[in-house]
Scaffold this active site. Structure first.
Site, short mmCIF file in Angstrom:
data_model
loop_
_atom_site.label_atom_id
_atom_site.label_comp_id
_atom_site.label_asym_id
_atom_site.label_seq_id
_atom_site.Cartn_x
_atom_site.Cartn_y
_atom_site.Cartn_z
N PHE A 87 7.89 74.16 25.31
CA PHE A 87 8.61 73.86 24.21
C PHE A 87 8.15 74.40 22.86
O PHE A 87 6.92 74.45 22.60
CB PHE A 87 8.70 72.18 24.22
CG PHE A 87 9.66 71.70 23.31
CD1 PHE A 87 10.85 71.43 24.00
CD2 PHE A 87 9.36 71.56 21.93
CE1 PHE A 87 11.81 70.90 23.37
CE2 PHE A 87 10.41 70.75 21.38
CZ PHE A 87 11.53 70.45 21.91
N ASP B 3 1.25 67.65 27.64
CA ASP B 3 2.52 67.36 26.99
C ASP B 3 3.25 66.77 27.96
O ASP B 3 4.02 67.20 29.08
CB ASP B 3 3.15 68.30 26.25
CG ASP B 3 4.25 67.73 25.37
OD1 ASP B 3 4.91 66.98 25.63
OD2 ASP B 3 4.65 68.26 24.47
N TYR C 265 11.62 58.83 23.33
CA TYR C 265 13.00 58.63 23.14
C TYR C 265 13.83 59.44 24.41
O TYR C 265 14.97 59.38 24.28
CB TYR C 265 13.59 59.15 21.80
CG TYR C 265 13.31 60.71 21.48
CD1 TYR C 265 13.64 61.83 21.97
CD2 TYR C 265 12.07 60.92 20.57
CE1 TYR C 265 13.12 63.13 21.63
CE2 TYR C 265 11.49 62.35 20.24
CZ TYR C 265 12.34 63.33 21.05
OH TYR C 265 11.72 64.54 20.61
N LYS C 266 13.06 60.23 25.15
CA LYS C 266 13.75 60.58 26.38
C LYS C 266 13.75 59.75 27.72
O LYS C 266 14.57 58.65 27.56
CB LYS C 266 12.85 61.86 26.91
CG LYS C 266 12.94 63.00 25.53
CD LYS C 266 12.16 64.14 25.96
CE LYS C 266 12.49 65.26 24.65
NZ LYS C 266 11.36 66.27 24.63
N ARG D 103 21.34 72.25 31.51
CA ARG D 103 20.38 71.25 31.93
C ARG D 103 21.03 69.83 32.32
O ARG D 103 21.78 69.37 31.74
CB ARG D 103 19.52 71.16 30.91
CG ARG D 103 18.08 70.64 31.32
CD ARG D 103 17.01 70.83 30.11
NE ARG D 103 17.71 69.94 28.84
CZ ARG D 103 16.72 69.54 27.95
NH1 ARG D 103 15.40 69.89 28.04
NH2 ARG D 103 16.96 68.61 27.02
C1 LIG Z 1 11.20 67.03 23.29
C2 LIG Z 1 9.65 67.64 23.26
C3 LIG Z 1 9.00 67.55 22.24
C4 LIG Z 1 9.61 66.94 21.03
O1 LIG Z 1 8.73 66.80 20.03
P1 LIG Z 1 9.17 66.06 18.79
O2 LIG Z 1 7.64 66.12 17.83
O3 LIG Z 1 9.41 64.63 19.20
O4 LIG Z 1 10.18 66.56 18.03
C5 LIG Z 1 7.84 68.15 22.15
N1 LIG Z 1 7.35 68.84 23.46
C6 LIG Z 1 7.85 68.92 24.26
C7 LIG Z 1 7.28 69.69 25.61
C8 LIG Z 1 9.12 68.31 24.54
O5 LIG Z 1 9.91 68.33 25.67
#
Ligand SMILES: *Cc1c(COP(=O)(O)O)cnc(C)c1O
Length: 431
Positions: A137, A216, A241-242, A390
């Site tokens: 990401f 992560d 939030y996911k 997705r």
């Molecule tokens: C969604 C996601 C994030 C989001 O990071 P934020 O700091 O909440 O914006 C980070 N890493 C991964 C792998 C994600 O899927």
């Protein structure tokens, strides 16, 4: 397109029957989902738990409105990051006192990387490489680059250089890890493809070369079995939030293996990470526990929302959640391959259960327009570059018939080329 699954007997009636026999079916009533929507984006923003509205009213009207500043003590606001952290830890193989819910995933990754680098500076000086994936990401790569850039600018005259090394088509994980590696920082489940690393195996591989492992869990907390202590991981971060349904932008979490917690303080050591914040002391003294990973005043209203989602997840039998997740993703893959076989859809999600998270992704040359057309028909997934459709699969509020219906709508959109309009090709700011 090859069909390796044989689900020729599957009909909509068979899906409805599977829903009727589903031990998790009752969880659907604990979420609010609009009429006419099949929600396949719970991996990006989980839907609202029914209880969230009442909790928000309580926090805003009673705790804030009536309690005012007293609520830091009387409503437990001050302890919220750790109390929620202990609940969340049960979903990721953490023990009490190892997790706080706070800040964002990006910020927490910064803290984890900085702490891991400090530890290596003392334990094994000279290790200056952060290994991550090119396909990670983006924020995970940006944050790693931000740290190395900062360290290099500070150390400019010394000639010391930190570096981010990216695993990609040319560089395998095995080749990327060596005696110069300080930290391996990976996403457990890939946000685009849904591919999942074997956390225990990869952590052991990192440790074998003397590197620390940061995971992560943005796409695996609440979605796949995670056992951080079982894998002997060093640090982990992730979103609420996911799959954890904490609400838009709800605070993230950081888990720190107990053996590392008191070695150093992380550089975002604001007053909330102090041993006694309200002493307002001149000298910094880090908290002797996981609170050391907090920074400043917490967003209480948003933080409080996280608990409603966590409580639902903790009521579910997680083994059943994982079994159903794999059944639903299997069903999705085989239905698409059978019903949409004449269309240029390419599965990019692993078929191997052990290597799959809880979403399914297909490439399609007109992916963006196809997803826009799906959303217009109430099938809400999302689009990721390049050309990726997705579909998040969340066993607590999705059923087998939902998957059937979603694939039928996809088939209809492809068969009729309903996606082929300028409206569906126009990009929104958030995809
Ligand atoms: C969604 C996601 C994030 C989001 O990071 P934020 O700091 O909440 O914006 C980070 N890493 C991964 C792998 C994600 O899927």
């Amino acid at each position: 397109m090859t069909t390796t699954h044989s689900l020729d007997l599957v009909t909509r009636d068979a899906c409805v029957a599977a829903d009727a026999a589903d031990p998790l079916a009752s969880f659907r009533s604990r979420f609010i989902l609009p009429e006419g929507v099949i929600y396949l984006d719970g991996n990006s923003l989980g839907p609202r738990p029914v209880g969230a509205l009442e909790r928000a009213q309580q926090v805003i009207a009673a705790e804030w409105g009536e309690g005012l500043i007293r609520s830091w003590n009387t409503a437990g606001w001050f302890e919220l990051p750790g109390r929620l952290g202990d609940k969340l830890a049960k979903l990721i193989g953490g023990r009490d006192g190892e997790t706080v819910v706070t800040d964002t995933t990006s910020l927490n990754l910064f803290k984890a990387l900085a702490s891991a680098i400090r530890i290596q500076q003392v334990d094994q000086p000279g290790r200056r490489v952060i290994v991550t994936e090119r396909d990670n990401f983006p924020t995970d790569i940006y944050i790693a680059e931000g740290i190395t850039d900062f360290l290099n600018s500070v150390a400019e005259e010394t000639g010391i250089r930190y570096e981010v090394r990216l695993i990609d088509a040319e560089l395998t994980l095995d080749a990327a890890l060596d005696g110069s590696t300080a930290v391996l920082a990976l996403s457990h489940v890939n946000y685009r493809t849904g591919a999942m690393w074997d956390m225990a195996e990869v952590t052991a591989q990192a440790h074998a070369v003397g590197a620390l492992a940061i995971w992560d869990l943005a796409h695996s907390a609440g979605a796949a079995a995670v056992n951080l202590n079982g894998a002997d991981a060093d640090y982990a971060v992730g979103c609420t939030y996911k799959y954890l349904n904490g609400g838009p932008g709800s605070p993230a979490f950081i888990w720190v293996n107990a053996r590392h917690q008191e070695r150093f303080w992380q550089p975002l050591a604001g007053w909330w990470s102090h041993a006694k914040p309200f002493d307002m002391a001149d000298a910094y003294a880090p908290a002797g526990n996981i609170n050391r990973f907090l920074c400043g005043t917490q967003p209480v209203t948003s933080l409080a929302m996280v608990e409603t989602g966590l409580d639902i997840m903790l009521d579910a039998d997680f083994t059943a959640v994982r079994v159903k997740s794999l059944q639903l993703t299997d069903l999705f893959i085989s239905l698409v391959e059978q019903r949409c076989a004449s269309h240029p859809l390419e599965l990019i999600t692993p078929r191997d259960h052990a290597a799959r998270g809880s979403h399914v992704s297909f490439r399609h040359p007109e992916g963006y327009a196809v997803m826009s057309a799906l959303i217009a028909r109430g099938v809400i997934g999302d689009y990721r570059e390049p050309e990726v459709l997705r579909f998040g699969v969340t066993p607590l509020y999705l059923g087998y018939a939902d998957v059937w219906d979603a694939v039928e709508i996809l088939r209809d959109i492809l068969d009729t080329s309903a996606w082929d309009t300028s409206e569906f090709k126009t990009r929104n700011a958030v995809t």
